[in-house]
Design a protein around this motif. Structure first.
Motif, PDB file in Angstrom:
ATOM      1  N   ARG A   1     -15.640 -31.809 -36.076  1.00 26.71           N
ATOM      2  CA  ARG A   1     -14.838 -31.028 -35.268  1.00 26.71           C
ATOM      3  C   ARG A   1     -14.213 -29.880 -36.305  1.00 26.71           C
ATOM      4  N   GLU A   2     -13.793 -30.216 -37.477  1.00 28.99           N
ATOM      5  CA  GLU A   2     -13.227 -29.531 -38.427  1.00 28.99           C
ATOM      6  C   GLU A   2     -14.172 -28.125 -38.616  1.00 28.99           C
ATOM      7  N   ALA A   3     -15.413 -28.766 -38.850  1.00 32.32           N
ATOM      8  CA  ALA A   3     -16.530 -27.744 -39.437  1.00 32.32           C
ATOM      9  C   ALA A   3     -16.717 -26.731 -38.140  1.00 32.32           C
ATOM     10  N   MET A   4     -16.887 -27.276 -37.046  1.00 36.66           N
ATOM     11  CA  MET A   4     -17.277 -26.501 -35.821  1.00 36.66           C
ATOM     12  C   MET A   4     -16.039 -25.367 -35.395  1.00 36.66           C
ATOM     13  N   VAL A   5     -14.765 -25.989 -35.594  1.00 31.88           N
ATOM     14  CA  VAL A   5     -13.631 -25.054 -35.258  1.00 31.88           C
ATOM     15  C   VAL A   5     -13.570 -23.786 -36.190  1.00 31.88           C
ATOM     16  N   GLU A   6     -14.011 -24.253 -37.613  1.00 29.79           N
ATOM     17  CA  GLU A   6     -13.958 -23.028 -38.617  1.00 29.79           C
ATOM     18  C   GLU A   6     -14.704 -22.171 -38.224  1.00 29.79           C
ATOM     19  N   LEU A   7     -16.020 -22.528 -37.818  1.00 35.68           N
ATOM     20  CA  LEU A   7     -17.144 -21.617 -37.263  1.00 35.68           C
ATOM     21  C   LEU A   7     -16.938 -20.862 -36.186  1.00 35.68           C
ATOM     22  N   GLN A   8     -16.021 -21.331 -35.214  1.00 32.61           N
ATOM     23  CA  GLN A   8     -16.005 -20.818 -33.923  1.00 32.61           C
ATOM     24  C   GLN A   8     -14.742 -19.631 -34.153  1.00 32.61           C
ATOM     25  N   ARG A   9     -13.622 -20.165 -35.207  1.00 35.93           N
ATOM     26  CA  ARG A   9     -12.909 -19.067 -35.501  1.00 35.93           C
ATOM     27  C   ARG A   9     -13.275 -17.841 -36.128  1.00 35.93           C
ATOM     28  N   ARG A  10     -14.190 -18.107 -36.922  1.00 40.48           N
ATOM     29  CA  ARG A  10     -14.769 -16.897 -37.607  1.00 40.48           C
ATOM     30  C   ARG A  10     -15.892 -16.309 -36.543  1.00 40.48           C
ATOM     31  N   MET A  11     -16.182 -16.843 -35.579  1.00 37.10           N
ATOM     32  CA  MET A  11     -17.324 -16.000 -34.693  1.00 37.10           C
ATOM     33  C   MET A  11     -16.333 -15.261 -33.973  1.00 37.10           C
ATOM     34  N   GLY A  12     -15.185 -15.542 -33.516  1.00 34.02           N
ATOM     35  CA  GLY A  12     -14.425 -15.041 -32.314  1.00 34.02           C
ATOM     36  C   GLY A  12     -13.026 -14.092 -32.921  1.00 34.02           C
ATOM     37  N   GLU A  13     -12.806 -14.324 -34.387  1.00 33.85           N
ATOM     38  CA  GLU A  13     -11.586 -13.751 -34.727  1.00 33.85           C
ATOM     39  C   GLU A  13     -11.484 -12.383 -34.279  1.00 33.85           C
ATOM     40  N   LYS A  14     -12.288 -11.586 -34.342  1.00 28.82           N
ATOM     41  CA  LYS A  14     -12.225 -10.114 -33.834  1.00 28.82           C
ATOM     42  C   LYS A  14     -12.012  -9.836 -32.487  1.00 28.82           C
TER      43      LYS A  14
ATOM     44  N   THR B   1     -18.820 -10.921 -26.137  1.00 28.06           N
ATOM     45  CA  THR B   1     -19.894 -12.047 -26.808  1.00 28.06           C
ATOM     46  C   THR B   1     -19.385 -13.402 -26.251  1.00 28.06           C
ATOM     47  N   ASN B   2     -20.548 -14.079 -25.639  1.00 31.85           N
ATOM     48  CA  ASN B   2     -20.311 -15.523 -25.124  1.00 31.85           C
ATOM     49  C   ASN B   2     -20.525 -16.582 -26.247  1.00 31.85           C
ATOM     50  N   ILE B   3     -19.542 -17.635 -26.363  1.00 26.14           N
ATOM     51  CA  ILE B   3     -19.806 -18.668 -27.288  1.00 26.14           C
ATOM     52  C   ILE B   3     -19.726 -19.819 -26.756  1.00 26.14           C
ATOM     53  N   ASP B   4     -20.742 -20.506 -26.658  1.00 22.66           N
ATOM     54  CA  ASP B   4     -21.000 -21.927 -25.896  1.00 22.66           C
ATOM     55  C   ASP B   4     -20.772 -22.833 -27.072  1.00 22.66           C
ATOM     56  N   THR B   5     -19.569 -23.276 -27.117  1.00 23.72           N
ATOM     57  CA  THR B   5     -19.245 -24.449 -28.162  1.00 23.72           C
ATOM     58  C   THR B   5     -19.611 -25.665 -27.976  1.00 23.72           C
TER      59      THR B   5
END
Ligand code: DC
Length: 237
Positions: free
Chosen positions: A109-122, A31-35
């Motif tokens: 940044r804190e809000a986006m980083v949290e979201l990005q970690r949830r999207m990518g952790e698996k 999956t590609n995630i464009d932050t």
């Protein structure tokens, strides 16, 4: 235990991150995630609500309340902000400049980083941005730092904007790229820096296929180093 890697692609704007991360994700079936698109969504939402880019509290609240989704369709990848397709609206030169300011805000940044970690952790993801290998996923198994000369990056951005029908000037586009680089590198929170364990690639005189081949080779080695066999999924036959 994760069975697939987290791949981080960082670097300045116009170095080819978006193109390469899409191609790499497709080749790996990841999956590609464009932050950057996520920060752009916050800038667009802020501008529509007339939020002052210096008002960190309101920006933070906005960052925590909006819904950002990526939709993969036959026509490519779409970005949805609270259900609305904003893929084109977040790419104007005005929103690019505003995003640079909005993305410097710690609460955003804190809000986006949290979201990005949830999207990518698996795992099984390619994330592209500025701080993926340093802040979001410092433990990512494969990290790339993609660069190109400012002149070349400005030229690429200029051609991209012209193709979309924007009336732009080449010299001005180059200086906007340089201004954004300076702001992204000098900011206090998560400035653009290369992670010590990232593989640096200079795309100034390389073709997209050449860069992709280097990346795929690195990912292949990292997968076997991490104990993921070639047959565990991932690369398409
Ligand atoms: O990659 P891009 O041009 O779409 O990024 C837009 C802006 O967002 C750019 O000014 C840098 C910022 N950004 C960031 O601060 N952190 C990220 N992970 C991604 C983008």
């Amino acid at each position: 235990m994760r069975r697939e890697l987290i791949v981080a692609i960082d670097g300045p704007s116009g170095a080819g991150k978006s193109t390469l991360s899409k191609l790499l994700a497709r080749a790996l079936n990841y999956t590609n995630i464009d932050t950057g698109a996520m920060y752009r969504c916050i800038a667009l939402a802020a501008s529509r609500r007339d939020i002052d880019p210096a008002d960190e509290e309101s920006l933070g609240r906005l960052g925590r309340s909006v819904r950002i989704e990526f939709l993969r369709s036959n026509g490519g990848e779409r970005v949805l902000l609270d259900g609305e397709d904003v893929s084109a609206a977040i790419r104007t030169p005005e929103i690019s400049l505003l995003t640079s300011r909005v993305s410097a805000c710690l609460a955003v940044r804190e809000a986006m980083v949290e979201l990005q970690r949830r999207m990518g952790e698996k795992g099984g993801v390619v994330l592209e941005g500025r701080d993926i290998g340093t802040v979001v996923f410092p433990g990512a198994e494969a990290k790339f730092f993609l660069v190109a000369s400012a002149k070349e990056r400005g030229r690429r951005r200029y051609e991209e904007l012209c193709a979309k029908g924007h009336d732009v000037d080449l010299a001005q586009t180059v200086s906007e790229v340089e201004a954004r680089d300076a702001a992204d590198s000098a900011r206090e929170h998560a400035p653009l820096v290369q992670a010590p364990d990232a593989v640096a690639i200079d795309s100034t005189v390389m073709t997209i296929d050449e860069v992709l081949a280097v990346m795929l080779e690195v990912v292949r080695k990292r997968r076997s180093r991490a104990g993921f066999s070639e047959n565990d999924g991932g690369e398409r036959p």
